[in-house]
Design a protein around this motif. Structure first.
Motif, PDB file in Angstrom:
ATOM      1  N   ARG A   1      49.410  29.160  90.610  1.00 59.08           N
ATOM      2  CA  ARG A   1      48.411  29.377  89.562  1.00 59.08           C
ATOM      3  C   ARG A   1      47.408  30.446  89.973  1.00 59.08           C
ATOM      4  O   ARG A   1      47.034  31.309  89.170  1.00 59.08           O
ATOM      5  CB  ARG A   1      47.686  28.056  89.279  1.00 59.08           C
ATOM      6  N   LEU A   2      46.983  30.428  91.227  1.00 67.24           N
ATOM      7  CA  LEU A   2      46.047  31.441  91.712  1.00 67.24           C
ATOM      8  C   LEU A   2      46.664  32.827  91.724  1.00 67.24           C
ATOM      9  O   LEU A   2      45.980  33.818  91.472  1.00 67.24           O
ATOM     10  CB  LEU A   2      45.566  31.074  93.122  1.00 67.24           C
ATOM     11  N   SER A   3      47.959  32.888  92.025  1.00 69.39           N
ATOM     12  CA  SER A   3      48.618  34.195  92.047  1.00 69.39           C
ATOM     13  C   SER A   3      48.694  34.832  90.668  1.00 69.39           C
ATOM     14  O   SER A   3      48.736  36.049  90.535  1.00 69.39           O
ATOM     15  CB  SER A   3      50.026  34.059  92.631  1.00 69.39           C
TER      16      SER A   3
ATOM     17  N   GLU B   1      46.308  34.344  88.276  1.00 74.55           N
ATOM     18  CA  GLU B   1      44.964  34.629  87.790  1.00 74.55           C
ATOM     19  C   GLU B   1      44.392  35.860  88.486  1.00 74.55           C
ATOM     20  O   GLU B   1      44.465  35.976  89.701  1.00 74.55           O
ATOM     21  CB  GLU B   1      44.039  33.429  88.050  1.00 74.55           C
TER      22      GLU B   1
ATOM     23  N   LEU C   1      48.831  34.888  99.364  1.00 76.07           N
ATOM     24  CA  LEU C   1      49.269  33.615  98.799  1.00 76.07           C
ATOM     25  C   LEU C   1      50.769  33.399  98.956  1.00 76.07           C
ATOM     26  O   LEU C   1      51.227  32.250  98.996  1.00 76.07           O
ATOM     27  CB  LEU C   1      48.888  33.547  97.317  1.00 76.07           C
TER      28      LEU C   1
ATOM     29  N   LEU D   1      48.849  24.890  92.867  1.00 73.49           N
ATOM     30  CA  LEU D   1      47.610  25.654  93.051  1.00 73.49           C
ATOM     31  C   LEU D   1      47.884  27.118  93.384  1.00 73.49           C
ATOM     32  O   LEU D   1      47.347  28.014  92.721  1.00 73.49           O
ATOM     33  CB  LEU D   1      46.765  25.005  94.146  1.00 73.49           C
ATOM     34  N   LEU D   2      48.684  27.367  94.410  1.00 70.40           N
ATOM     35  CA  LEU D   2      48.915  28.753  94.832  1.00 70.40           C
ATOM     36  C   LEU D   2      49.622  29.579  93.750  1.00 70.40           C
ATOM     37  O   LEU D   2      49.221  30.722  93.490  1.00 70.40           O
ATOM     38  CB  LEU D   2      49.714  28.772  96.144  1.00 70.40           C
TER      39      LEU D   2
ATOM     40  N   LYS E   1      45.852  39.807  97.488  1.00 69.03           N
ATOM     41  CA  LYS E   1      45.844  38.390  97.164  1.00 69.03           C
ATOM     42  C   LYS E   1      47.269  37.849  97.075  1.00 69.03           C
ATOM     43  O   LYS E   1      47.575  36.761  97.603  1.00 69.03           O
ATOM     44  CB  LYS E   1      45.124  38.182  95.835  1.00 69.03           C
ATOM     45  N   GLU E   2      48.163  38.567  96.412  1.00 70.07           N
ATOM     46  CA  GLU E   2      49.523  38.086  96.251  1.00 70.07           C
ATOM     47  C   GLU E   2      50.255  38.009  97.585  1.00 70.07           C
ATOM     48  O   GLU E   2      51.012  37.067  97.830  1.00 70.07           O
ATOM     49  CB  GLU E   2      50.271  39.001  95.282  1.00 70.07           C
TER      50      GLU E   2
ATOM     51  N   GLU F   1      44.380  42.725  94.096  1.00 68.56           N
ATOM     52  CA  GLU F   1      45.377  41.789  93.581  1.00 68.56           C
ATOM     53  C   GLU F   1      46.625  41.783  94.458  1.00 68.56           C
ATOM     54  O   GLU F   1      47.234  40.733  94.692  1.00 68.56           O
ATOM     55  CB  GLU F   1      45.740  42.152  92.143  1.00 68.56           C
TER      56      GLU F   1
ATOM     57  N   ILE G   1      41.894  37.909  90.391  1.00 72.31           N
ATOM     58  CA  ILE G   1      40.801  37.458  91.233  1.00 72.31           C
ATOM     59  C   ILE G   1      39.748  38.539  91.458  1.00 72.31           C
ATOM     60  O   ILE G   1      38.595  38.226  91.780  1.00 72.31           O
ATOM     61  CB  ILE G   1      41.353  36.968  92.597  1.00 72.31           C
TER      62      ILE G   1
END
Length: 361
Positions: free
Chosen positions: A111-113, A115, A232, A108-109, A228-229, A225, A117
């Motif tokens: 994959r989120l990194s 995408e 995560l 999950l993490l 976010k990175e 971004e 956001i």
């Protein structure tokens, strides 16, 4: 006897050679087993697995009305909740913390990194501001801040007093702090009661600009971004998420185990409401009964041939002798009555012929 023998021969010839003699056109089941299977497949597909039957049967079964009547009984609602909580509890118990940690950290993490956001967050924030959904959160924040100030005046004065210049007299600091405290309470009260307060308007403008920048400003998007990175990539994130999952699981399992909890009361209400509508509301009944017919019709149209093919495939796998014996045993009682009927009919025919011959002579 002639009739009995004729019927015995005819019935036996369907399944085997009479007396083991390979008379032509006998042992039909053995010889044409596969053809019979395919014929039965076509018969079922053409006469049973049709869209009309698939749609008609659920409609005539009155599924919605029956379900509503079933749910109207408290014991049945309790049964539904019991089975649902039992299944949910077993599912929660089987989810290991290590599996949740691995899912977050390995799937999950990462994959989120990858995408972006910021456009999603900007679009979501824009919709929230335009719809006014954030106003409730703002009201809650104002109420909590004001409640904290009212409950902790001394702490507020201490925090503000520590920031006062060292050279000002203490009585001046007290007056300034008291005035600041009263102004803070007054300002929060005005913000809470006035939906068009300048501070609220300024906050709305700020959120609107932020939503627009998150979608269109490259610099703001890059900053979001990067934030976010960093978030995560922090090693504590999966561990904290697992801790949250543990608390959530414990709360859910406790609520499901307590029949007096809000979970059970709310579940009872959720089942009662649709049950009443399904039992008495024709609109709800039509809505529910339309869907099963469509679902069954879809499966029949899409997979009907494959379902019917099971018949021919199964028959083809049978041994010829075994298939003949199975079918003969299945209809054996009726076959005996056919033989008895043939004997009786043959005897009556022979008696009639003999009577006519005697009368003529």
């Amino acid at each position: 006897m002639v009739g009995a023998l004729a019927d015995w021969f005819a019935v036996t010839a369907i399944f085997r050679h009479p007396l083991g003699i390979p008379v032509p056109h006998t042992a039909l089941v053995k010889k044409r087993k596969d053809e019979l299977g395919r014929s039965l497949q076509e018969f079922v597909a053409d006469n049973f697995l049709t869209e009309e039957i698939a749609r008609d049967r659920p409609a005539t079964a009155h599924v919605a009305e029956r379900l509503g009547a079933w749910l109207s009984a408290p014991a049945n609602r309790q049964r539904v909740l019991t089975e649902a909580t039992r299944g949910a509890t077993r599912a929660l118990e089987r989810v290991e913390d290590e599996d949740v940690h691995d899912f977050l950290s390995q799937l999950l993490l990462p994959r989120l990194s990858q995408e972006p956001i910021s456009p999603i967050a900007g679009s979501l924030l824009e919709g929230v501001v335009e719809g006014g959904s954030h106003k409730g959160i703002v009201d809650l924040g104002i109420d909590e801040i004001r409640r904290w100030l009212e409950d902790n005046p001394d702490l507020f004065k201490q925090v503000v007093g520590d920031k006062a210049p060292w050279w000002t007299p203490e009585w001046v600091d007290d007056k300034v702090i008291d005035w600041t405290y009263r102004q803070a309470l007054t300002g929060l009260g005005e913000m809470r009661s006035d939906a068009h307060h300048p501070a609220r308007t300024a906050l709305d403008d700020l959120l609107t600009r932020l939503a627009r920048d998150l979608q269109h400003d490259p610099e703001v998007m890059a900053s979001a971004e990067a934030l976010k990175e960093r978030l995560l990539a922090h090693p504590q994130v999966p561990t904290s998420a697992v801790a949250v999952w543990q608390s959530l699981r414990t709360s859910l399992m406790g609520a499901m185990a307590d029949r007096e909890s809000y979970f059970w009361r709310r579940g009872e209400e959720l089942l009662t409401h649709p049950g009443e509508h399904l039992e008495h509301d024709e609109v709800w009944q039509q809505r529910l009964e339309t869907h099963p017919g469509e679902i069954v019709a879809f499966f029949v149209n899409t997979y009907g041939d494959e379902l019917a093919e099971v018949i021919s495939v199964t028959v083809e796998r049978w041994d010829a002798d075994e298939a003949s014996e199975r079918i003969e045993l299945f209809v054996g009682r009726d076959l005996q009555f056919i033989r008895i009927n043939g004997t009786v009919v043959g005897a009556l025919a022979g008696l009639a012929i003999h009577t006519v011959s005697v009368l003529i002579s």
